[in-house]
Design a protein around this motif. Structure first.
Motif, PDB file in Angstrom:
ATOM      1  N   ARG A  58      21.612  32.788   1.841  1.00  0.00           N
ATOM      2  CA  ARG A  58      20.809  33.138   0.673  1.00  0.00           C
ATOM      3  C   ARG A  58      21.495  32.634  -0.594  1.00  0.00           C
ATOM      4  O   ARG A  58      22.714  32.570  -0.665  1.00  0.00           O
ATOM      5  CB  ARG A  58      20.675  34.659   0.563  1.00  0.00           C
ATOM      6  CG  ARG A  58      19.842  35.272   1.662  1.00  0.00           C
ATOM      7  CD  ARG A  58      20.063  36.753   1.853  1.00  0.00           C
ATOM      8  NE  ARG A  58      19.647  37.590   0.729  1.00  0.00           N
ATOM      9  CZ  ARG A  58      19.663  38.912   0.778  1.00  0.00           C
ATOM     10  NH1 ARG A  58      20.065  39.543   1.860  1.00  0.00           N
ATOM     11  NH2 ARG A  58      19.288  39.621  -0.268  1.00  0.00           N
ATOM     12  N   ILE A  59      20.667  32.331  -1.584  1.00  0.00           N
ATOM     13  CA  ILE A  59      21.141  32.005  -2.924  1.00  0.00           C
ATOM     14  C   ILE A  59      20.729  33.169  -3.814  1.00  0.00           C
ATOM     15  O   ILE A  59      19.571  33.590  -3.784  1.00  0.00           O
ATOM     16  CB  ILE A  59      20.490  30.717  -3.455  1.00  0.00           C
ATOM     17  CG1 ILE A  59      20.828  29.522  -2.582  1.00  0.00           C
ATOM     18  CG2 ILE A  59      20.912  30.458  -4.902  1.00  0.00           C
ATOM     19  CD1 ILE A  59      20.021  28.276  -2.931  1.00  0.00           C
ATOM     20  N   ALA A  60      21.654  33.666  -4.610  1.00  0.00           N
ATOM     21  CA  ALA A  60      21.340  34.736  -5.553  1.00  0.00           C
ATOM     22  C   ALA A  60      21.647  34.254  -6.961  1.00  0.00           C
ATOM     23  O   ALA A  60      22.716  33.683  -7.206  1.00  0.00           O
ATOM     24  CB  ALA A  60      22.151  35.987  -5.224  1.00  0.00           C
ATOM     25  N   LEU A  61      20.703  34.481  -7.869  1.00  0.00           N
ATOM     26  CA  LEU A  61      20.875  34.102  -9.274  1.00  0.00           C
ATOM     27  C   LEU A  61      20.968  35.364 -10.110  1.00  0.00           C
ATOM     28  O   LEU A  61      20.027  36.162 -10.145  1.00  0.00           O
ATOM     29  CB  LEU A  61      19.710  33.238  -9.745  1.00  0.00           C
ATOM     30  CG  LEU A  61      19.438  31.955  -8.948  1.00  0.00           C
ATOM     31  CD1 LEU A  61      18.266  31.202  -9.556  1.00  0.00           C
ATOM     32  CD2 LEU A  61      20.677  31.080  -8.885  1.00  0.00           C
ATOM     33  N   PHE A  62      22.099  35.539 -10.785  1.00  0.00           N
ATOM     34  CA  PHE A  62      22.330  36.708 -11.617  1.00  0.00           C
ATOM     35  C   PHE A  62      21.769  36.466 -13.015  1.00  0.00           C
ATOM     36  O   PHE A  62      22.228  35.579 -13.729  1.00  0.00           O
ATOM     37  CB  PHE A  62      23.830  37.018 -11.699  1.00  0.00           C
ATOM     38  CG  PHE A  62      24.164  38.177 -12.584  1.00  0.00           C
ATOM     39  CD1 PHE A  62      24.088  39.472 -12.099  1.00  0.00           C
ATOM     40  CD2 PHE A  62      24.536  37.982 -13.901  1.00  0.00           C
ATOM     41  CE1 PHE A  62      24.381  40.549 -12.915  1.00  0.00           C
ATOM     42  CE2 PHE A  62      24.842  39.054 -14.732  1.00  0.00           C
ATOM     43  CZ  PHE A  62      24.760  40.345 -14.231  1.00  0.00           C
ATOM     44  N   GLU A  63      20.743  37.216 -13.364  1.00  0.00           N
ATOM     45  CA  GLU A  63      20.130  37.181 -14.695  1.00  0.00           C
ATOM     46  C   GLU A  63      19.891  35.755 -15.213  1.00  0.00           C
ATOM     47  O   GLU A  63      20.322  35.397 -16.311  1.00  0.00           O
ATOM     48  CB  GLU A  63      20.975  37.982 -15.685  1.00  0.00           C
ATOM     49  CG  GLU A  63      21.095  39.442 -15.307  1.00  0.00           C
ATOM     50  CD  GLU A  63      21.902  40.278 -16.285  1.00  0.00           C
ATOM     51  OE1 GLU A  63      22.359  39.744 -17.327  1.00  0.00           O
ATOM     52  OE2 GLU A  63      22.076  41.490 -16.009  1.00  0.00           O
ATOM     53  N   PRO A  64      19.180  34.938 -14.433  1.00  0.00           N
ATOM     54  CA  PRO A  64      18.932  33.562 -14.878  1.00  0.00           C
ATOM     55  C   PRO A  64      18.142  33.525 -16.177  1.00  0.00           C
ATOM     56  O   PRO A  64      17.300  34.380 -16.422  1.00  0.00           O
ATOM     57  CB  PRO A  64      18.135  32.956 -13.721  1.00  0.00           C
ATOM     58  CG  PRO A  64      17.486  34.125 -13.058  1.00  0.00           C
ATOM     59  CD  PRO A  64      18.457  35.265 -13.204  1.00  0.00           C
ATOM     60  N   GLU A  65      18.439  32.527 -17.000  1.00  0.00           N
ATOM     61  CA  GLU A  65      17.855  32.446 -18.335  1.00  0.00           C
ATOM     62  C   GLU A  65      16.852  31.320 -18.513  1.00  0.00           C
ATOM     63  O   GLU A  65      16.057  31.347 -19.447  1.00  0.00           O
ATOM     64  CB  GLU A  65      18.982  32.266 -19.367  1.00  0.00           C
ATOM     65  CG  GLU A  65      19.960  33.403 -19.358  1.00  0.00           C
ATOM     66  CD  GLU A  65      21.236  33.105 -20.113  1.00  0.00           C
ATOM     67  OE1 GLU A  65      21.650  33.970 -20.899  1.00  0.00           O
ATOM     68  OE2 GLU A  65      21.817  32.017 -19.932  1.00  0.00           O
ATOM     69  N   ILE A  66      16.880  30.328 -17.638  1.00  0.00           N
ATOM     70  CA  ILE A  66      16.062  29.133 -17.829  1.00  0.00           C
ATOM     71  C   ILE A  66      15.089  28.977 -16.664  1.00  0.00           C
ATOM     72  O   ILE A  66      15.499  28.791 -15.511  1.00  0.00           O
ATOM     73  CB  ILE A  66      16.956  27.883 -17.981  1.00  0.00           C
ATOM     74  CG1 ILE A  66      17.907  28.068 -19.180  1.00  0.00           C
ATOM     75  CG2 ILE A  66      16.118  26.625 -18.125  1.00  0.00           C
ATOM     76  CD1 ILE A  66      18.976  27.008 -19.298  1.00  0.00           C
ATOM     77  N   ALA A  67      13.811  29.053 -16.975  1.00  0.00           N
ATOM     78  CA  ALA A  67      12.771  28.998 -15.948  1.00  0.00           C
ATOM     79  C   ALA A  67      12.858  27.724 -15.108  1.00  0.00           C
ATOM     80  O   ALA A  67      12.682  27.768 -13.887  1.00  0.00           O
ATOM     81  CB  ALA A  67      11.394  29.102 -16.601  1.00  0.00           C
ATOM     82  N   GLY A  68      13.135  26.603 -15.731  1.00  0.00           N
ATOM     83  CA  GLY A  68      13.225  25.344 -14.994  1.00  0.00           C
ATOM     84  C   GLY A  68      14.320  25.357 -13.946  1.00  0.00           C
ATOM     85  O   GLY A  68      14.157  24.791 -12.863  1.00  0.00           O
ATOM     86  N   ASN A  69      15.436  26.004 -14.255  1.00  0.00           N
ATOM     87  CA  ASN A  69      16.512  26.107 -13.265  1.00  0.00           C
ATOM     88  C   ASN A  69      16.086  26.961 -12.079  1.00  0.00           C
ATOM     89  O   ASN A  69      16.353  26.626 -10.927  1.00  0.00           O
ATOM     90  CB  ASN A  69      17.775  26.702 -13.895  1.00  0.00           C
ATOM     91  CG  ASN A  69      18.513  25.710 -14.755  1.00  0.00           C
ATOM     92  OD1 ASN A  69      18.402  24.498 -14.589  1.00  0.00           O
ATOM     93  ND2 ASN A  69      19.279  26.220 -15.698  1.00  0.00           N
ATOM     94  N   VAL A  70      15.416  28.057 -12.366  1.00  0.00           N
ATOM     95  CA  VAL A  70      14.942  28.919 -11.280  1.00  0.00           C
ATOM     96  C   VAL A  70      13.940  28.155 -10.417  1.00  0.00           C
ATOM     97  O   VAL A  70      14.008  28.198  -9.186  1.00  0.00           O
ATOM     98  CB  VAL A  70      14.337  30.224 -11.825  1.00  0.00           C
ATOM     99  CG1 VAL A  70      13.660  31.020 -10.715  1.00  0.00           C
ATOM    100  CG2 VAL A  70      15.416  31.062 -12.495  1.00  0.00           C
ATOM    101  N   GLY A  71      13.038  27.428 -11.052  1.00  0.00           N
ATOM    102  CA  GLY A  71      12.076  26.635 -10.292  1.00  0.00           C
ATOM    103  C   GLY A  71      12.763  25.617  -9.395  1.00  0.00           C
ATOM    104  O   GLY A  71      12.389  25.440  -8.226  1.00  0.00           O
ATOM    105  N   ALA A  72      13.779  24.954  -9.904  1.00  0.00           N
ATOM    106  CA  ALA A  72      14.509  23.961  -9.109  1.00  0.00           C
ATOM    107  C   ALA A  72      15.246  24.620  -7.946  1.00  0.00           C
ATOM    108  O   ALA A  72      15.296  24.072  -6.840  1.00  0.00           O
ATOM    109  CB  ALA A  72      15.478  23.193 -10.002  1.00  0.00           C
ATOM    110  N   VAL A  73      15.804  25.808  -8.169  1.00  0.00           N
ATOM    111  CA  VAL A  73      16.493  26.516  -7.089  1.00  0.00           C
ATOM    112  C   VAL A  73      15.487  27.006  -6.043  1.00  0.00           C
ATOM    113  O   VAL A  73      15.764  26.971  -4.837  1.00  0.00           O
ATOM    114  CB  VAL A  73      17.362  27.670  -7.643  1.00  0.00           C
ATOM    115  CG1 VAL A  73      17.889  28.552  -6.516  1.00  0.00           C
ATOM    116  CG2 VAL A  73      18.517  27.109  -8.467  1.00  0.00           C
ATOM    117  N   LEU A  74      14.305  27.432  -6.480  1.00  0.00           N
ATOM    118  CA  LEU A  74      13.270  27.825  -5.515  1.00  0.00           C
ATOM    119  C   LEU A  74      12.869  26.629  -4.650  1.00  0.00           C
ATOM    120  O   LEU A  74      12.695  26.759  -3.433  1.00  0.00           O
ATOM    121  CB  LEU A  74      12.054  28.396  -6.238  1.00  0.00           C
ATOM    122  CG  LEU A  74      12.260  29.722  -6.951  1.00  0.00           C
ATOM    123  CD1 LEU A  74      11.000  30.127  -7.712  1.00  0.00           C
ATOM    124  CD2 LEU A  74      12.701  30.809  -5.991  1.00  0.00           C
TER     125      LEU A  74
END
Length: 150
Positions: A2-18
């Motif tokens: 699993r990948i866990a993102l702690f309080e991500p701030e940038i939507a584009g980064n979250v989209g790329a990780v998804l």
């Protein structure tokens, strides 16, 4: 894995990780609060239709997230570590944790992690992009554990 993102701030980064999680078969945990609205169109634009192929869990905070991982090892990627991710033995059930883009994770979160690793980089630069770091880390962890998809 699993990948866990702690309080991500940038939507584009979250989209790329998804998208990364969808492509490599890794679930993604999002630890709130996030720095953007979840329905932000930038997340969907970056993740595109891949978002339908990844298991995503949102957690109200770090404690709520920790309650879901059981005995899985929490591996923090941080610029504050001196231990290389390439000199570490990953396990197939590791949870790879990445901090918020602007500040990483606070000390209590870092202290809760069993391992702290660093992705080696040139000393003249501060850090890599969150999604790039997640891709390098997940790729190495999956390579070591032979869990890469065909």
């Amino acid at each position: 894995m699993r990948i866990a993102l702690f309080e991500p701030e940038i939507a584009g980064n979250v989209g790329a990780v998804l998208r990364l999680g969808a492509c490599l078969g890794a679930a993604v945990d999002l630890i709130e609060p996030m720095g953007f609205a979840w329905d932000d169109r930038r997340v969907r634009r970056t993740a595109m239709d891949y978002i339908d192929h990844v298991v995503v869990a949102r957690h109200a905070g770090f404690d709520a997230f920790r309650a879901t991982i059981g005995s899985q090892r929490l591996v923090l990627f941080t610029t504050k570590s001196t231990r290389s991710a390439y000199d570490f033995d990953f396990r197939s059930d590791d949870v790879l944790l990445f901090g918020k883009e602007s500040a990483g994770v606070p000390p209590p979160v870092a202290d809760a992690c069993e391992v702290r690793l660093r992705i080696p980089m040139r000393p003249q630069v501060r850090s890599m992009n969150l999604a790039t770091s997640a891709a390098l880390a997940l790729g190495e962890a999956m390579r070591q554990t032979a869990t890469l998809p065909d």
